[in-house]
Scaffold this active site. Structure first.
Site, PDB file in Angstrom:
ATOM      1  N   ASP A   1       0.851  -1.191   0.000  1.00  0.00           N
ATOM      2  CA  ASP A   1       0.000   0.000   0.000  1.00  0.00           C
ATOM      3  C   ASP A   1       0.885   1.238   0.000  1.00  0.00           C
ATOM      4  O   ASP A   1       2.057   1.187   0.381  1.00  0.00           O
ATOM      5  CB  ASP A   1      -0.909   0.020   1.238  1.00  0.00           C
ATOM      6  CG  ASP A   1      -1.854   1.220   1.213  1.00  0.00           C
ATOM      7  OD1 ASP A   1      -2.560   1.386   0.195  1.00  0.00           O
ATOM      8  OD2 ASP A   1      -1.877   2.008   2.170  1.00  0.00           O
ATOM      9  N   SER A   2       0.289   2.354  -0.405  1.00  0.00           N
ATOM     10  CA  SER A   2       1.025   3.620  -0.397  1.00  0.00           C
ATOM     11  C   SER A   2       1.418   4.026   1.027  1.00  0.00           C
ATOM     12  O   SER A   2       2.294   4.853   1.207  1.00  0.00           O
ATOM     13  CB  SER A   2       0.154   4.712  -1.017  1.00  0.00           C
ATOM     14  OG  SER A   2      -1.060   4.804  -0.298  1.00  0.00           O
TER      15      SER A   2
ATOM     16  N   CYS B   1      -3.624  -0.969  -2.422  1.00  0.00           N
ATOM     17  CA  CYS B   1      -3.877   0.451  -2.649  1.00  0.00           C
ATOM     18  C   CYS B   1      -4.752   0.645  -3.891  1.00  0.00           C
ATOM     19  O   CYS B   1      -4.387   0.212  -4.993  1.00  0.00           O
ATOM     20  CB  CYS B   1      -2.528   1.140  -2.837  1.00  0.00           C
ATOM     21  SG  CYS B   1      -2.632   2.890  -3.179  1.00  0.00           S
TER      22      CYS B   1
ATOM     23  N   GLU C   1      -5.914  10.275   8.939  1.00  0.00           N
ATOM     24  CA  GLU C   1      -4.574  10.119   9.512  1.00  0.00           C
ATOM     25  C   GLU C   1      -4.282  11.136  10.615  1.00  0.00           C
ATOM     26  O   GLU C   1      -3.330  10.963  11.374  1.00  0.00           O
ATOM     27  CB  GLU C   1      -3.514  10.226   8.408  1.00  0.00           C
ATOM     28  CG  GLU C   1      -3.587   9.054   7.455  1.00  0.00           C
ATOM     29  CD  GLU C   1      -2.284   8.784   6.732  1.00  0.00           C
ATOM     30  OE1 GLU C   1      -1.380   9.623   6.804  1.00  0.00           O
ATOM     31  OE2 GLU C   1      -2.196   7.724   6.100  1.00  0.00           O
TER      32      GLU C   1
ATOM     33  N   CYS D   1     -11.011   3.145  -1.256  1.00  0.00           N
ATOM     34  CA  CYS D   1      -9.766   3.675  -0.697  1.00  0.00           C
ATOM     35  C   CYS D   1      -9.527   2.926   0.609  1.00  0.00           C
ATOM     36  O   CYS D   1     -10.464   2.747   1.402  1.00  0.00           O
ATOM     37  CB  CYS D   1      -9.904   5.176  -0.439  1.00  0.00           C
ATOM     38  SG  CYS D   1      -8.451   5.872   0.386  1.00  0.00           S
TER      39      CYS D   1
ATOM     40  N   HIS E   1      -8.241   3.714   3.344  1.00  0.00           N
ATOM     41  CA  HIS E   1      -8.475   4.425   4.601  1.00  0.00           C
ATOM     42  C   HIS E   1      -9.942   4.485   5.024  1.00  0.00           C
ATOM     43  O   HIS E   1     -10.248   4.596   6.201  1.00  0.00           O
ATOM     44  CB  HIS E   1      -7.993   5.876   4.478  1.00  0.00           C
ATOM     45  CG  HIS E   1      -6.515   6.036   4.529  1.00  0.00           C
ATOM     46  ND1 HIS E   1      -5.673   5.428   3.628  1.00  0.00           N
ATOM     47  CD2 HIS E   1      -5.728   6.731   5.383  1.00  0.00           C
ATOM     48  CE1 HIS E   1      -4.432   5.774   3.919  1.00  0.00           C
ATOM     49  NE2 HIS E   1      -4.440   6.560   4.968  1.00  0.00           N
TER      50      HIS E   1
END
Ligand code: DGL
Length: 257
Positions: free
Chosen positions: A7-8, A70, A154, A186, A188
């Site tokens: 993942d990024s 990702c 985040e 996504c 997140h």
């Protein structure tokens, strides 16, 4: 050999968490490029370069099956990696992404009015629209880029009032469209899935990708016993991050639980 998960950043741990729950027997190597996250506002060309570097790293770590967790990398780079990079450098390596499993799930559940939210790069690539149209040609798809959601999730100082106004900004027009499914495209967004569900209301099915990817990987391994039998099964998980910054431990806890 190991299963690689890339993942990024740390958001892909939501996908790894589901893999560990559904397929706990295997060895996994996780790579999070948190030194360069977010990918979502970068160009397709840059994301492709970063994705190739991630593949190189995971291959060196003895991964023969790599999951690009990702969405942004999958949307912009998976096809190119599969068509250009692997045949040239790693013909024996399998690299899979998150779009196909999610779109197959939309197809299985016969959704007709579908919303997709993701990063700018994911939405601009139209990768989801193209894949959904192949399986559900009559579906109506509404896309929305949500660039503020990744930094919001985040950020340690999260508060409900800020989230409400961000959700209102991004989701109010989707809400008016009477969609029957909203795909959280996504890594997140799974963290705020409940808030998104209550914003959208009971008529909209909110789909997160972790469980879908895990279920589809299980199918894939059942269909490919020649790959499955080569994966080491000592339940070992290794984590690699490109930056040991002060946030990474806190974020690991947030995404992995
Ligand atoms: N992991 C990315 C995704 O799933 C989100 C974070 C980023 O922009 O790099 O699209």
């Amino acid at each position: 050999m190991n299963i690689g998960v890339f993942d990024s950043g740390l958001g892909g741990l939501t996908i790894l968490k589901a893999l560990l729950k559904e397929l706990p027997e295997y060895n996994y190597i996780y790579l999070g490029d948190n030194a360069r996250v977010p990918y979502g506002n970068r160009s397709a060309e840059t994301i492709y370069e970063f994705t190739k570097q991630a593949v190189d790293f995971l291959v060196k770590k003895n991964c023969r099956l790599i999951i690009i967790a990702c969405n942004t990398s999958t949307a912009t780079s998976l096809r190119r990696v599969q068509r250009e990079y692997l045949p040239k450098f790693y013909p024996e390596i399998k690299v899979l992404g998150v779009i196909k499993p999610a779109v197959e799930k939309l197809f299985e559940r016969k959704f007709a009015r579908i919303g997709v939210i993701g990063t700018r790069a994911t939405i601009n690539s139209k990768a989801y629209v193209k894949e959904i149209k192949k399986l559900l040609p009559n579906s109506i798809i509404y896309q929305q880029a949500c660039p503020l959601l990744v930094p919001y999730i985040e950020d340690s100082g999260r508060n409900k009032k800020t989230l409400d106004s961000i959700l209102d900004e991004y989701l109010s027009s989707l809400k008016k469209r009477n969609i029957d499914a909203l795909l959280l495209a996504c890594t997140h967004y799974e963290i705020i899935a409940n808030e998104i569900k209550s914003y959208m209301g009971a008529k909209t099915n909110v789909l997160t990708e972790g469980i879908i990817v895990a279920e589809k990987l299980k199918d894939y391994l059942d269909r490919h016993p020649e790959i499955e039998k080569k994966i080491d099964k000592q339940k070992k998980v290794e984590y690699h991050f490109t930056d040991a910054n002060s946030d990474y431990k806190k974020l690991k806890e947030l995404f992995l639980g």
